[in-house]
Structure formats: structure tokens, C-alpha cells
Scaffold this motif. Structure first.
Motif, PDB file in Angstrom:
ATOM      1  N   LYS A  29      64.615  17.786  69.217  1.00 16.72           N
ATOM      2  CA  LYS A  29      65.060  18.884  68.370  1.00 16.72           C
ATOM      3  C   LYS A  29      65.702  19.982  69.207  1.00 16.72           C
ATOM      4  CE  LYS A  29      61.719  18.193  64.633  1.00 16.72           C
ATOM      5  NZ  LYS A  29      60.543  18.750  63.930  1.00 16.72           N
ATOM      6  N   SER A  91      78.568  31.730  52.930  1.00 14.13           N
ATOM      7  CA  SER A  91      77.741  30.543  53.173  1.00 14.13           C
ATOM      8  C   SER A  91      77.839  30.078  54.627  1.00 14.13           C
ATOM      9  CB  SER A  91      78.187  29.394  52.259  1.00 14.13           C
ATOM     10  OG  SER A  91      78.111  29.764  50.909  1.00 14.13           O
ATOM     11  N   ALA A  94      74.674  30.462  57.001  1.00 16.03           N
ATOM     12  CA  ALA A  94      73.632  29.497  56.642  1.00 16.03           C
ATOM     13  C   ALA A  94      73.990  28.113  57.172  1.00 16.03           C
ATOM     14  CB  ALA A  94      73.453  29.448  55.128  1.00 16.03           C
ATOM     15  N   GLY A  95      75.274  27.775  57.136  1.00 23.57           N
ATOM     16  CA  GLY A  95      75.717  26.486  57.661  1.00 23.57           C
ATOM     17  C   GLY A  95      75.483  26.366  59.154  1.00 23.57           C
ATOM     18  N   ASN A  97      73.116  28.121  60.800  1.00 25.36           N
ATOM     19  CA  ASN A  97      71.662  28.100  60.966  1.00 25.36           C
ATOM     20  C   ASN A  97      71.076  26.709  60.751  1.00 25.36           C
ATOM     21  OD1 ASN A  97      71.756  30.853  61.380  1.00 25.36           O
ATOM     22  ND2 ASN A  97      71.167  31.382  59.288  1.00 25.36           N
ATOM     23  N   SER A  98      71.645  25.958  59.811  1.00 20.53           N
ATOM     24  CA  SER A  98      71.118  24.631  59.471  1.00 20.53           C
ATOM     25  C   SER A  98      71.731  23.522  60.323  1.00 20.53           C
ATOM     26  CB  SER A  98      71.376  24.339  57.988  1.00 20.53           C
ATOM     27  OG  SER A  98      72.777  24.278  57.726  1.00 20.53           O
ATOM     28  N   SER A  99      72.518  23.919  61.335  1.00 19.56           N
ATOM     29  CA  SER A  99      73.158  22.962  62.262  1.00 19.56           C
ATOM     30  C   SER A  99      74.193  22.079  61.586  1.00 19.56           C
ATOM     31  CB  SER A  99      72.104  22.094  62.968  1.00 19.56           C
ATOM     32  OG  SER A  99      71.237  22.896  63.727  1.00 19.56           O
ATOM     33  N   ARG A 100      74.735  22.554  60.477  1.00 17.70           N
ATOM     34  CA  ARG A 100      75.815  21.804  59.838  1.00 17.70           C
ATOM     35  C   ARG A 100      77.034  21.791  60.750  1.00 17.70           C
ATOM     36  NH1 ARG A 100      79.396  23.487  54.662  1.00 17.70           N
ATOM     37  NH2 ARG A 100      80.374  21.469  54.286  1.00 17.70           N
ATOM     38  N   ARG A 227      74.457  29.697  67.451  1.00 21.68           N
ATOM     39  CA  ARG A 227      73.018  29.930  67.328  1.00 21.68           C
ATOM     40  C   ARG A 227      72.476  30.514  68.638  1.00 21.68           C
ATOM     41  NH1 ARG A 227      74.047  25.188  64.675  1.00 21.68           N
ATOM     42  NH2 ARG A 227      73.836  24.003  66.619  1.00 21.68           N
TER      43      ARG A 227
END
Length: 264
Positions: A29, A91, A94-95, A97-100, A227
Motif C-alpha cells: 500500500k 471532484s 477527491a480523485g 486522494n483516492s489514487s485515481r 498526495r
């Protein structure tokens, strides 16, 4: 054979293996993003695709712009291909943050509150805020005049903070083009946005219904956003940007989009 002792021994081994596997998963991770990017051969980039001249679609539908050219060159120097994920401004964080995606390329202002939660590359552009009003309105001549007026803004944009600072009521939007539509349909009084973006819009569209009423004296810088855990990727991107400036590539991209006067 003491089966009870054997069972305890086997249980201990299983627990040890499980713990090792857990450590392995945790390690995965926390895999270094730069290594992961190079291994995958792709740099995943979040952007709007609706914010000319920084990130937008040309007449053939191709994603292009100042930020896109810079990102393409950065990816090239990292030895990978860029892969873009287009999303609305509100958005985009958030993308990330979520590793998109691995980074955001969308003229993100480098602000202290954002620096608490994210890392930024070295600045690659600077500009000031422009106050846009209907061309028929001659009463609004400065930012101080917008108190109590409706300002069309993307909710997480740094320009929203400026509008609030001067006492405007915020009308949420998805992007700059929608802000112009709201002003021209009398559903908003003003909008505040990047001077370069506004000037580009007025030049490209010839829109005579809106105008720039005022400019802020202070300029703000923008950079690629990452990040907090992706320090190695930030360093690699900064090196690419530095090399681009040294060999003239950066200046050529600036001149392509903003002419010989550059980012002024």
C-alpha cells in the motif's frame, strides 16, 4: 507425538505467516509512487479539460492546452506515457486522494491551506485574479464593489476565497464557461477567475457581453499537485521542469500559448 504441542506450533507458524503477509500488504500500500508509475509505464493525471488555455479540447476534440503540454513533456522525461482523467474541478481533489490519478494538472493555486494536505511541484505559472462583469455594468469598478452580489464560482477554487473576502454571495458552478452563462442570463452578477483564462476566452470567442472590470495587484503561483506521501514523484517532476527550463522547452511552450509576452 504430542498433538497438542504440534497444534500450538502450527498455530504459531500460521500466525507468523499471517503477520508477514499483513506486513507485505502494508508495504504494498505504501509502494513508492514514482516506482509504481515507471513500472506501469503511465503517469495518471487529473484535469478538467474545460479550462482554456490550460486544459481544454481543440476543434478536433483532442485534449490540449498549456498544462497538458507541460504534463506531456514531464511524462516523456520520466520515461512514461501520460494518461488523463477528466473530471470536474470540485471532484479533482477527491480523485487524487483516492489514487485515481497520480497528480493534478489544472492551474492549481499553491496556497498554504492546500500545502498542509498536499505536495506541490515548483511553480510553473503565475497570474492574477480578474473580476468579470456584464459589459453593460459600469457601476462595478473594483473588487470592493461586489459586496452582497452573486459571484459564480467553483466551490473549492482559490478565486472563491477572494469572492468571499470581498463579501460576495457564492453561486456554485462546475466551470468557467458556466459562470459566463450565469452572468449573461442574469443569474449571477460577477465571477472571479484567472486573468489569463479570461483574456483567452475573450480573445477566442469575441464575446462582447462580458468584460474585465478589475485585476488584483497580487499574483498567485500554480503547480502540479500530489498526495503528501509522494515526495519521490514530486522530486522527479521538479527535475523534469528544471531541465525543461534549462534547455528552452518550457519557454517554447509558454510562447506557444501566451505569445512573446509570456505569462504576463
Amino acid at each position: 507425538m504430542n498433538f497438542k504441542k504440534l497444534s500450538l506450533t502450527l498455530g504459531t507458524v500460521v500466525l507468523a505467516l499471517g503477520f508477514a503477509a499483513g506486513c507485505s500488504n502494508t508495504s504494498n500500500k505504501n509502494t513508492d509512487t514514482l516506482s509504481a508509475v515507471k513500472k506501469s509505464g503511465e503517469l495518471k493525471i487529473g484535469t478538467e479539460g474545460t479550462y482554456a488555455p490550460f486544459t481544454f479540447h481543440d476543434k478536433n476534440g483532442n485534449l490540449t492546452g498549456f498544462d497538458i503540454d507541460l504534463s506531456n513533456e514531464v511524462a516523456k522525461r520520466l520515461g512514461v506515457k501520460p494518461k488523463y482523467f477528466e473530471t470536474q474541478w470540485d471532484s479533482m481533489f477527491a480523485g487524487l486522494n483516492s489514487s485515481r490519478f497520480d497528480m493534478i494538472a489544472n492551474e492549481v493555486g499553491i496556497k498554504p491551506d492546500r500545502q498542509k494536505e498536499y505536495l506541490f511541484s515548483e511553480p510553473y505559472s503565475s497570474s492574477s485574479a480578474a473580476l468579470v462583469v456584464p459589459s453593460s455594468n459600469n457601476k462595478i469598478k473594483s473588487f470592493n464593489d461586489i459586496k452582497g452580489l452573486k459571484s459564480a464560482q467553483s466551490l473549492t477554487s482559490n478565486y472563491t476565497g477572494i469572492a468571499k473576502q470581498y463579501g460576495a454571495q457564492i453561486v456554485g458552478i462546475e466551470g468557467f464557461s458556466q459562470a459566463i452563462q450565469l452572468i449573461e442570463s442574469n443569474r449571477a452578477d460577477v465571477t472571479i477567475n484567472d486573468k489569463l483564462a479570461v483574456q483567452n476566452y475573450l480573445t477566442e470567442t469575441g464575446d462582447k457581453k462580458v468584460k474585465i472590470a478589475a485585476l488584483e495587484k497580487d499574483t498567485s503561483s500554480s503547480g502540479f499537485m500530489f498526495r503528501k506521501t509522494d515526495d519521490s514523484l514530486v522530486k522527479a517532476v521538479n527535475k523534469a521542469l528544471d531541465d525543461m527550463k534549462k534547455d528552452g522547452t518550457y519557454n517554447r511552450i509558454v510562447e506557444k500559448w501566451f505569445g512573446k509576452n509570456g505569462l504576463k
